[in-house]
Design a protein around this motif. Sequence first.
Motif, PDB file in Angstrom:
ATOM      1  N   ARG A   1       0.840  -1.196   0.000  1.00  0.00           N
ATOM      2  CA  ARG A   1       0.000   0.000   0.000  1.00  0.00           C
ATOM      3  C   ARG A   1       0.877   1.249   0.000  1.00  0.00           C
ATOM      4  NH1 ARG A   1      -4.010   2.230   4.391  1.00  0.00           N
ATOM      5  NH2 ARG A   1      -2.613   1.080   5.749  1.00  0.00           N
ATOM      6  N   TYR A   2       0.577   2.155  -0.911  1.00  0.00           N
ATOM      7  CA  TYR A   2       1.267   3.429  -1.031  1.00  0.00           C
ATOM      8  C   TYR A   2       0.341   4.488  -0.441  1.00  0.00           C
ATOM      9  CZ  TYR A   2       3.298   7.565  -3.278  1.00  0.00           C
ATOM     10  OH  TYR A   2       3.856   8.795  -3.522  1.00  0.00           O
ATOM     11  N   VAL A   3       0.806   5.222   0.562  1.00  0.00           N
ATOM     12  CA  VAL A   3       0.000   6.259   1.201  1.00  0.00           C
ATOM     13  C   VAL A   3       0.648   7.602   0.914  1.00  0.00           C
ATOM     14  CG1 VAL A   3      -0.950   7.131   3.370  1.00  0.00           C
ATOM     15  CG2 VAL A   3      -0.689   4.673   3.036  1.00  0.00           C
ATOM     16  N   GLY A   4      -0.167   8.526   0.435  1.00  0.00           N
ATOM     17  CA  GLY A   4       0.373   9.840   0.120  1.00  0.00           C
ATOM     18  C   GLY A   4      -0.718  10.880   0.013  1.00  0.00           C
ATOM     19  N   PRO A   5      -0.300  12.113  -0.152  1.00  0.00           N
ATOM     20  CA  PRO A   5      -1.284  13.189  -0.286  1.00  0.00           C
ATOM     21  C   PRO A   5      -2.037  13.053  -1.606  1.00  0.00           C
ATOM     22  CG  PRO A   5       0.908  14.004  -0.769  1.00  0.00           C
ATOM     23  CD  PRO A   5       1.070  12.586  -0.302  1.00  0.00           C
ATOM     24  N   PRO A   6      -3.233  13.614  -1.666  1.00  0.00           N
ATOM     25  CA  PRO A   6      -3.962  13.580  -2.939  1.00  0.00           C
ATOM     26  C   PRO A   6      -3.199  14.385  -3.983  1.00  0.00           C
ATOM     27  CG  PRO A   6      -5.099  14.964  -1.347  1.00  0.00           C
ATOM     28  CD  PRO A   6      -3.958  14.323  -0.632  1.00  0.00           C
ATOM     29  N   GLU A   7      -3.101  13.830  -5.173  1.00  0.00           N
ATOM     30  CA  GLU A   7      -2.408  14.523  -6.256  1.00  0.00           C
ATOM     31  C   GLU A   7      -3.446  15.151  -7.179  1.00  0.00           C
ATOM     32  OE1 GLU A   7       1.212  12.499  -7.865  1.00  0.00           O
ATOM     33  OE2 GLU A   7       0.421  10.836  -6.682  1.00  0.00           O
ATOM     34  N   GLY A   8      -3.190  16.369  -7.610  1.00  0.00           N
ATOM     35  CA  GLY A   8      -4.084  17.037  -8.541  1.00  0.00           C
ATOM     36  C   GLY A   8      -5.013  18.040  -7.892  1.00  0.00           C
ATOM     37  N   LEU A   9      -4.945  18.182  -6.547  1.00  0.00           N
ATOM     38  CA  LEU A   9      -5.757  19.181  -5.867  1.00  0.00           C
ATOM     39  C   LEU A   9      -4.884  20.382  -5.537  1.00  0.00           C
ATOM     40  CD1 LEU A   9      -7.755  16.962  -3.345  1.00  0.00           C
ATOM     41  CD2 LEU A   9      -8.458  17.725  -5.610  1.00  0.00           C
ATOM     42  N   ASP A  10      -5.506  21.553  -5.434  1.00  0.00           N
ATOM     43  CA  ASP A  10      -4.760  22.773  -5.153  1.00  0.00           C
ATOM     44  C   ASP A  10      -5.213  23.411  -3.844  1.00  0.00           C
ATOM     45  OD1 ASP A  10      -3.333  22.701  -7.588  1.00  0.00           O
ATOM     46  OD2 ASP A  10      -5.033  23.602  -8.646  1.00  0.00           O
ATOM     47  N   GLY A  11      -4.316  24.174  -3.238  1.00  0.00           N
ATOM     48  CA  GLY A  11      -4.605  25.040  -2.105  1.00  0.00           C
ATOM     49  C   GLY A  11      -5.359  24.411  -0.966  1.00  0.00           C
ATOM     50  N   GLU A  12      -6.463  25.056  -0.586  1.00  0.00           N
ATOM     51  CA  GLU A  12      -7.262  24.642   0.563  1.00  0.00           C
ATOM     52  C   GLU A  12      -7.847  23.243   0.376  1.00  0.00           C
ATOM     53  OE1 GLU A  12     -11.318  26.149   2.660  1.00  0.00           O
ATOM     54  OE2 GLU A  12      -9.885  27.711   2.086  1.00  0.00           O
ATOM     55  N   GLU A  13      -8.235  22.949  -0.852  1.00  0.00           N
ATOM     56  CA  GLU A  13      -8.793  21.636  -1.167  1.00  0.00           C
ATOM     57  C   GLU A  13      -7.791  20.526  -0.828  1.00  0.00           C
ATOM     58  OE1 GLU A  13     -11.748  20.508  -4.831  1.00  0.00           O
ATOM     59  OE2 GLU A  13      -9.691  21.007  -5.334  1.00  0.00           O
ATOM     60  N   ALA A  14      -6.537  20.734  -1.192  1.00  0.00           N
ATOM     61  CA  ALA A  14      -5.480  19.749  -0.927  1.00  0.00           C
ATOM     62  C   ALA A  14      -5.188  19.659   0.565  1.00  0.00           C
ATOM     63  CB  ALA A  14      -4.217  20.108  -1.695  1.00  0.00           C
ATOM     64  N   ALA A  15      -5.201  20.798   1.262  1.00  0.00           N
ATOM     65  CA  ALA A  15      -4.895  20.813   2.686  1.00  0.00           C
ATOM     66  C   ALA A  15      -5.955  20.081   3.506  1.00  0.00           C
ATOM     67  CB  ALA A  15      -4.751  22.247   3.168  1.00  0.00           C
ATOM     68  N   GLU A  16      -7.201  20.137   3.076  1.00  0.00           N
ATOM     69  CA  GLU A  16      -8.294  19.525   3.822  1.00  0.00           C
ATOM     70  C   GLU A  16      -8.554  18.065   3.452  1.00  0.00           C
ATOM     71  OE1 GLU A  16     -11.759  21.970   3.396  1.00  0.00           O
ATOM     72  OE2 GLU A  16     -10.774  23.710   4.279  1.00  0.00           O
ATOM     73  N   ALA A  17      -8.053  17.629   2.328  1.00  0.00           N
ATOM     74  CA  ALA A  17      -8.325  16.266   1.861  1.00  0.00           C
ATOM     75  C   ALA A  17      -7.505  15.244   2.656  1.00  0.00           C
ATOM     76  CB  ALA A  17      -8.015  16.141   0.380  1.00  0.00           C
ATOM     77  N   PRO A  18      -8.122  14.141   3.050  1.00  0.00           N
ATOM     78  CA  PRO A  18      -7.370  13.105   3.747  1.00  0.00           C
ATOM     79  C   PRO A  18      -6.388  12.424   2.792  1.00  0.00           C
ATOM     80  CG  PRO A  18      -9.621  12.364   3.331  1.00  0.00           C
ATOM     81  CD  PRO A  18      -9.526  13.797   2.879  1.00  0.00           C
ATOM     82  N   PRO A  19      -5.344  11.808   3.332  1.00  0.00           N
ATOM     83  CA  PRO A  19      -4.391  11.119   2.460  1.00  0.00           C
ATOM     84  C   PRO A  19      -5.052   9.944   1.753  1.00  0.00           C
ATOM     85  CG  PRO A  19      -3.898  10.676   4.758  1.00  0.00           C
ATOM     86  CD  PRO A  19      -4.991  11.686   4.732  1.00  0.00           C
ATOM     87  N   TYR A  20      -4.501   9.601   0.615  1.00  0.00           N
ATOM     88  CA  TYR A  20      -4.997   8.478  -0.167  1.00  0.00           C
ATOM     89  C   TYR A  20      -4.101   7.269   0.042  1.00  0.00           C
ATOM     90  CZ  TYR A  20      -8.607  10.668  -2.994  1.00  0.00           C
ATOM     91  OH  TYR A  20      -9.765  11.264  -3.418  1.00  0.00           O
ATOM     92  N   SER A  21      -4.726   6.114   0.000  1.00  0.00           N
ATOM     93  CA  SER A  21      -3.996   4.850  -0.035  1.00  0.00           C
ATOM     94  C   SER A  21      -4.199   4.267  -1.415  1.00  0.00           C
ATOM     95  CB  SER A  21      -4.540   3.879   1.009  1.00  0.00           C
ATOM     96  OG  SER A  21      -4.202   4.307   2.305  1.00  0.00           O
ATOM     97  N   ASN A  22      -3.115   3.797  -2.000  1.00  0.00           N
ATOM     98  CA  ASN A  22      -3.175   3.222  -3.343  1.00  0.00           C
ATOM     99  C   ASN A  22      -2.452   1.890  -3.398  1.00  0.00           C
ATOM    100  OD1 ASN A  22      -3.080   6.429  -3.819  1.00  0.00           O
ATOM    101  ND2 ASN A  22      -4.341   5.443  -5.354  1.00  0.00           N
ATOM    102  N   VAL A  23      -2.998   0.993  -4.194  1.00  0.00           N
ATOM    103  CA  VAL A  23      -2.443  -0.334  -4.426  1.00  0.00           C
ATOM    104  C   VAL A  23      -2.608  -0.618  -5.909  1.00  0.00           C
ATOM    105  CG1 VAL A  23      -2.895  -2.798  -4.047  1.00  0.00           C
ATOM    106  CG2 VAL A  23      -2.905  -1.241  -2.114  1.00  0.00           C
ATOM    107  N   SER A  24      -1.675  -1.349  -6.482  1.00  0.00           N
ATOM    108  CA  SER A  24      -1.835  -1.831  -7.849  1.00  0.00           C
ATOM    109  C   SER A  24      -1.909  -3.347  -7.825  1.00  0.00           C
ATOM    110  CB  SER A  24      -0.659  -1.396  -8.726  1.00  0.00           C
ATOM    111  OG  SER A  24      -0.700  -0.012  -8.953  1.00  0.00           O
ATOM    112  N   VAL A  25      -2.719  -3.885  -8.711  1.00  0.00           N
ATOM    113  CA  VAL A  25      -2.807  -5.338  -8.854  1.00  0.00           C
ATOM    114  C   VAL A  25      -2.663  -5.687 -10.330  1.00  0.00           C
ATOM    115  CG1 VAL A  25      -4.238  -5.686  -6.798  1.00  0.00           C
ATOM    116  CG2 VAL A  25      -5.334  -5.424  -9.017  1.00  0.00           C
ATOM    117  N   LEU A  26      -2.135  -6.867 -10.557  1.00  0.00           N
ATOM    118  CA  LEU A  26      -1.983  -7.374 -11.912  1.00  0.00           C
ATOM    119  C   LEU A  26      -2.893  -8.576 -12.054  1.00  0.00           C
ATOM    120  CD1 LEU A  26      -0.324  -6.985 -14.546  1.00  0.00           C
ATOM    121  CD2 LEU A  26       1.258  -8.701 -13.644  1.00  0.00           C
TER     122      LEU A  26
END
Length: 174
Positions: A56-81
């Motif tokens: 699991r990769y945990v990080g900030p939301p990508e593609g959001l700006d300013g206040e929207e990015a500051a208030e958004a919870p972190p995202y968890s991402n996984v890739s599957v094949l």
Amino acid sequence: MSVSTSGRRFPRGRDARPGARLVLLGLGSNREPEAHIPRAVEELTYAYDLLFKSTRYVGPPEGLDGEEAAEAPPYSNVSVLIRTADTYDVLRGSLREIEAQLGRDRSQKGVVTIDIDILLIQGEVVRNDGGDVIVPHPDLAKKRHAAIPSAEVAPAMVLPHTGQRVAQLAAELA
């Protein structure tokens, strides 16, 4: 002798249908990801020939700006094949059903129980009606949350329209 069925499902197993190919999926969540991502992986295991799952990769939301990015919870991402002979449309429909089962409400902006994206289909380029490439998914070459977990499970997969390997994309974004 009587046989009782428990109703328990079993994983589909190897997809040996003609035309089966590798498909890279990206899963993301910012609402109870520790519950939703494993549940989505479980559903994919029952529906498809699931070969590998990234950490699991945990990080900030990508593609959001300013206040929207500051208030958004972190995202968890996984890739599957996975391996499947399903067409893009059939696969996409099945993934939307899994998202709905897990409570995905596309009208809620910023709150994602589960998102399952088709990132890459072996040897295929899928375009929308306007001619834009939708698979390989544009985020795969632009966003760490897509590229880094994908490189873990499919580093040698090649984007057919650019010739780049998934590992190259991840290295450029790391």
